[in-house]
Design an enzyme around this catalytic site. Structure first.
Site, PDB file in Angstrom:
ATOM      1  N   THR A 195      51.532  -5.830  55.141  1.00 17.32           N
ATOM      2  CA  THR A 195      50.995  -7.077  55.309  1.00 17.32           C
ATOM      3  C   THR A 195      50.679  -7.747  54.376  1.00 17.32           C
ATOM      4  O   THR A 195      51.014  -7.727  53.267  1.00 17.32           O
ATOM      5  CB  THR A 195      49.666  -6.500  56.508  1.00 17.32           C
ATOM      6  OG1 THR A 195      49.406  -8.125  56.986  1.00 17.32           O
ATOM      7  CG2 THR A 195      48.704  -6.272  55.896  1.00 17.32           C
ATOM      8  N   ASN A 196      49.780  -8.713  54.457  1.00 18.09           N
ATOM      9  CA  ASN A 196      49.337  -9.812  53.282  1.00 18.09           C
ATOM     10  C   ASN A 196      47.873 -10.070  53.666  1.00 18.09           C
ATOM     11  O   ASN A 196      47.288  -9.876  54.600  1.00 18.09           O
ATOM     12  CB  ASN A 196      50.285 -10.864  53.199  1.00 18.09           C
ATOM     13  CG  ASN A 196      50.358 -11.783  54.308  1.00 18.09           C
ATOM     14  OD1 ASN A 196      49.435 -12.428  54.735  1.00 18.09           O
ATOM     15  ND2 ASN A 196      51.744 -11.899  54.973  1.00 18.09           N
ATOM     16  N   ASP A 197      47.521 -10.739  52.501  1.00 12.30           N
ATOM     17  CA  ASP A 197      46.084 -11.537  52.619  1.00 12.30           C
ATOM     18  C   ASP A 197      45.689 -12.482  53.589  1.00 12.30           C
ATOM     19  O   ASP A 197      44.593 -12.868  53.294  1.00 12.30           O
ATOM     20  CB  ASP A 197      45.483 -11.682  51.184  1.00 12.30           C
ATOM     21  CG  ASP A 197      45.139 -10.509  50.407  1.00 12.30           C
ATOM     22  OD1 ASP A 197      44.552  -9.746  51.077  1.00 12.30           O
ATOM     23  OD2 ASP A 197      44.974 -10.698  49.185  1.00 12.30           O
ATOM     24  N   SER A 198      46.612 -13.012  54.293  1.00 13.94           N
ATOM     25  CA  SER A 198      46.181 -14.251  55.055  1.00 13.94           C
ATOM     26  C   SER A 198      45.337 -13.845  56.081  1.00 13.94           C
ATOM     27  O   SER A 198      45.059 -13.082  56.681  1.00 13.94           O
ATOM     28  CB  SER A 198      47.724 -14.697  55.586  1.00 13.94           C
ATOM     29  OG  SER A 198      47.312 -15.805  56.675  1.00 13.94           O
TER      30      SER A 198
ATOM     31  N   ARG B  62      48.501 -11.446  62.544  1.00 12.20           N
ATOM     32  CA  ARG B  62      47.380 -10.742  61.931  1.00 12.20           C
ATOM     33  C   ARG B  62      45.903 -11.502  61.546  1.00 12.20           C
ATOM     34  O   ARG B  62      46.261 -12.324  60.509  1.00 12.20           O
ATOM     35  CB  ARG B  62      47.509  -9.785  60.968  1.00 12.20           C
ATOM     36  CG  ARG B  62      46.432  -8.510  60.748  1.00 12.20           C
ATOM     37  CD  ARG B  62      46.883  -7.668  59.603  1.00 12.20           C
ATOM     38  NE  ARG B  62      46.671  -8.299  58.239  1.00 12.20           N
ATOM     39  CZ  ARG B  62      45.583  -8.479  57.695  1.00 12.20           C
ATOM     40  NH1 ARG B  62      44.775  -7.798  57.923  1.00 12.20           N
ATOM     41  NH2 ARG B  62      45.680  -9.303  56.498  1.00 12.20           N
TER      42      ARG B  62
END
Ligand code: CTP
Ligand code: CA
Length: 226
Positions: free
Chosen positions: A33-36, A61
């Site tokens: 996933t990523n930091d968004s 997410r």
């Protein structure tokens, strides 16, 4: 500012917003996933709602709470988000693609937990579909607004994305700057149209950025007679 002002300027308009990060599964216990945080997209949905629009939020997410009175579709992977967005797209007037969509996903999704073996593990990733570009190819009357997260050459990369994905506006943030982009409560963005820079919105709360952005979008829509 006037960010708190509600009015019915988008009454009867359908606005589709995507927000948050995607989840790309590797096995039953692991994903990429990523930091968004989803904050920017949720704030855009809220601003559109406040302006009287009929809002659908496709949310990846994010731990944000969706604003009341809008339709929320939860998605995990980029492929899920693509499906949801494609279903909603024909009936939409404005699309704001704030989601941080994974560019790559694991090439193999393992049904069982991957066991550790050697000292190194190389993961093979494959490209996901670019949702914004797919919308750009299919758009008829929709006003299409993309985002661009950059750390250098912001203007050049942003204008390149606008062209390549057939967008009407691109909201560029220089995520190398303090207080800008992914996981905070503030943002500073440059908004580009086909003609170049449309507006520079200095550092402000994401809620305020969202309101100013929805005002710019509304101006564009009315100037083309929508
Ligand atoms: N986007 C998308 N689907 C993808 C990747 C990106 O819809 N698979 C959208 C994002 O939601 C955003 C815009 O494209 O609105 C730009 O995303 P960004 O990551 O900045 O650009 P990319 O085109 O993915 O290029 P790169 O990451 O290489 O800079
Ligand atoms: Ca990307």
């Amino acid at each position: 500012g006037t960010w708190f002002a509600g009015n019915g300027i988008l009454q009867g308009k359908r606005v589709l917003v995507t927000a948050g990060g995607t989840i790309e599964r590797l096995d039953p216990v692991r994903f990429l996933t990523n930091d968004s945080s989803g904050k920017m997209g949720f704030a855009v949905a809220e601003a559109a709602k406040r302006m009287g629009a009929d809002v659908t939020l496709v949310a990846g997410r994010s731990s944000e709470t969706p604003p009341a009175g809008i339709k929320v579709i939860r998605t995990a992977s980029a492929a899920d988000m693509l499906d949801a967005v494609m279903r909603e797209f024909p009936d939409t007037d404005i699309v704001v693609k704030a989601a941080a969509v994974a560019d790559y996903r694991p090439a193999t999704v393992h049904e069982q937990k991957v066991k550790k073996t050697g000292e190194k593990l190389v993961l093979e990733l494959e490209r996901t579909t670019d949702i914004l570009a797919a919308l750009g190819e299919r758009k008829t009357h929709q006003l299409l607004v993309g985002f661009a997260a950059e750390t250098e050459n912001v203007e050049r990369y942003a204008l390149d994305k606008l062209k390549r994905k057939n967008c009407d506006l691109i909201v560029a943030n220089d995520v190398s700057k303090e207080g800008v982009g992914f996981n905070g409560d503030t943002n500073a963005v440059d908004v580009y149209g086909p003609e170049g820079l449309v507006s520079s919105l200095p550092l402000m709360s994401k809620r305020e950025t969202a309101s100013r952005l929805m005002e710019l979008i509304t101006d564009r829509l009315s100037s083309r007679g929508g």
